[in-house]
Write a protein that holds these residues in place. Sequence first.
Motif, PDB file in Angstrom:
ATOM      1  N   ASP A  64       0.816  -1.215   0.000  1.00  0.00           N
ATOM      2  CA  ASP A  64       0.000   0.000   0.000  1.00  0.00           C
ATOM      3  C   ASP A  64       0.851   1.268   0.000  1.00  0.00           C
ATOM      4  O   ASP A  64       0.498   2.255  -0.646  1.00  0.00           O
ATOM      5  N   ASP A  65       1.982   1.252   0.736  1.00  0.00           N
ATOM      6  CA  ASP A  65       2.836   2.437   0.785  1.00  0.00           C
ATOM      7  C   ASP A  65       3.445   2.743  -0.580  1.00  0.00           C
ATOM      8  O   ASP A  65       3.524   3.909  -0.998  1.00  0.00           O
ATOM      9  N   VAL A  66       3.880   1.696  -1.275  1.00  0.00           N
ATOM     10  CA  VAL A  66       4.459   1.884  -2.601  1.00  0.00           C
ATOM     11  C   VAL A  66       3.414   2.420  -3.569  1.00  0.00           C
ATOM     12  O   VAL A  66       3.659   3.360  -4.336  1.00  0.00           O
ATOM     13  N   MET A  67       2.219   1.846  -3.511  1.00  0.00           N
ATOM     14  CA  MET A  67       1.181   2.281  -4.441  1.00  0.00           C
ATOM     15  C   MET A  67       0.740   3.714  -4.143  1.00  0.00           C
ATOM     16  O   MET A  67       0.465   4.490  -5.072  1.00  0.00           O
ATOM     17  N   ALA A  68       0.701   4.076  -2.856  1.00  0.00           N
ATOM     18  CA  ALA A  68       0.321   5.447  -2.513  1.00  0.00           C
ATOM     19  C   ALA A  68       1.358   6.435  -3.025  1.00  0.00           C
ATOM     20  O   ALA A  68       1.022   7.520  -3.522  1.00  0.00           O
ATOM     21  N   ALA A  69       2.631   6.068  -2.910  1.00  0.00           N
ATOM     22  CA  ALA A  69       3.694   6.951  -3.392  1.00  0.00           C
ATOM     23  C   ALA A  69       3.709   7.029  -4.913  1.00  0.00           C
ATOM     24  O   ALA A  69       4.048   8.067  -5.486  1.00  0.00           O
ATOM     25  N   LEU A  70       3.322   5.948  -5.572  1.00  0.00           N
ATOM     26  CA  LEU A  70       3.329   5.915  -7.032  1.00  0.00           C
ATOM     27  C   LEU A  70       2.228   6.789  -7.611  1.00  0.00           C
ATOM     28  O   LEU A  70       2.394   7.424  -8.657  1.00  0.00           O
ATOM     29  N   GLY A  71       1.099   6.836  -6.937  1.00  0.00           N
ATOM     30  CA  GLY A  71       0.000   7.667  -7.410  1.00  0.00           C
ATOM     31  C   GLY A  71      -0.864   6.951  -8.437  1.00  0.00           C
ATOM     32  O   GLY A  71      -0.935   5.723  -8.485  1.00  0.00           O
ATOM     33  N   THR A  72      -1.486   7.719  -9.305  1.00  0.00           N
ATOM     34  CA  THR A  72      -2.430   7.183 -10.282  1.00  0.00           C
ATOM     35  C   THR A  72      -1.735   6.271 -11.287  1.00  0.00           C
ATOM     36  O   THR A  72      -0.689   6.615 -11.833  1.00  0.00           O
ATOM     37  N   LEU A  73      -2.342   5.114 -11.535  1.00  0.00           N
ATOM     38  CA  LEU A  73      -1.803   4.183 -12.522  1.00  0.00           C
ATOM     39  C   LEU A  73      -2.319   4.540 -13.908  1.00  0.00           C
ATOM     40  O   LEU A  73      -3.402   5.108 -14.061  1.00  0.00           O
TER      41      LEU A  73
END
Length: 392
Positions: A64-73
């Motif tokens: 979840d932390d990685v995806m939150a930092a990555l932002g919109t896919l």
Amino acid sequence: MTESAPFATPRAMAILLAGGRGSRAGFVIPKQLAMLGDRPVLRWSLDALADHPAIAGGVVVGNDDVMAALGTLPDGWISADPGEERQQSVASALAAMAHCDDAVRVLVHDAARPGVTADVIDRLLAALDVANAAIPTLPVPDTLVEHAGGKAGDVVDRAALARVQTPQAFHLGTLRRAHVATVEAAATDDAQLVRRLGLSVATVAGDARLHKLTYAEDMAILSGLLGIETMTRTAVGMGYDVHRLVAGKPLWIGGIEIAHSHGLEGHSDADVGLHALTDAILGALGDGDIGDHFPPSDPQWRGAASHRFLSFAAARVAARSGRIDHVDLTIIAEAPKIGPHRAAMRARIAEILAIPVERVSAKATTTERLGFTGRREGIAAQAVATLRLPEN
């Protein structure tokens, strides 16, 4: 994570593995989130895969932390939870692609290789016209020797060897079979699992730009390979802290507990050494001081372990795409003697900051019985932190 949904039947899909921590890089954040030029490492791979005309979408495997930092896919991309090991992460992505036909071609790529090129993707997909799977490889340019006990052994014939890169390409049905058939077997990449089915794996020409980020030094190599202009500046910060000695409290200095008749009084655990180091790092960043971020008026920090403050400061450096080059800590005290604990302090500080111990100095002095430290009323600490930061 994003719920899996039916995909159309595209020519190709991609799996981007971003679930690892990458502790060997020594960053306080996952290495795939470290800034490389104007983007996180992970974003380089995602953008290259998503922009390729043959790839209709894919799955990013990250917490979840990685995806939150990555932002919109990008459109057509979803996320999936990582597993403890690489194979489990790929299996998680395959589960998210349950609606895809076995004939779909899929690329599996490690986020730690940001230099994906369209040419490599084209070569891999073309190879699948006649092969079960395909991998990019590079020749081995160096002489290779067997190594044991610190001595060089026999030369290994490098002509028969190759360096394996990602992305690796498969027919989705083949990859699914390989994972089902070898669920108990460990492998460092998916091509090994396919070969265990008795199937051949084709090789195509790799690319030096697919260099893998493993150690902190690889960031400079990748910057050069990818043509990223990196201008840095050196920033130096100073920290100073004092705490009163009182009876009946544990004594924490430099991240370790020291047996002593008195401890240091403070709102947190009063580790004077870590407090000074935290202020030094924040000072080099121009980011206030420990009191700004952890005010003693806030009850949540009562009795808090000071390594949390120092870890926070290190994370602020990483967030600025910087690195900690060196820290120097001086403890000012009549007692206890710091010398016997210096090695343990250095090791603990290096661990908290995720830097080699060679970049940490810890030492002590007295004031020749002068002043409050000389009267054993308290202990003081001074610290200097040297950072390397990108130019704004």
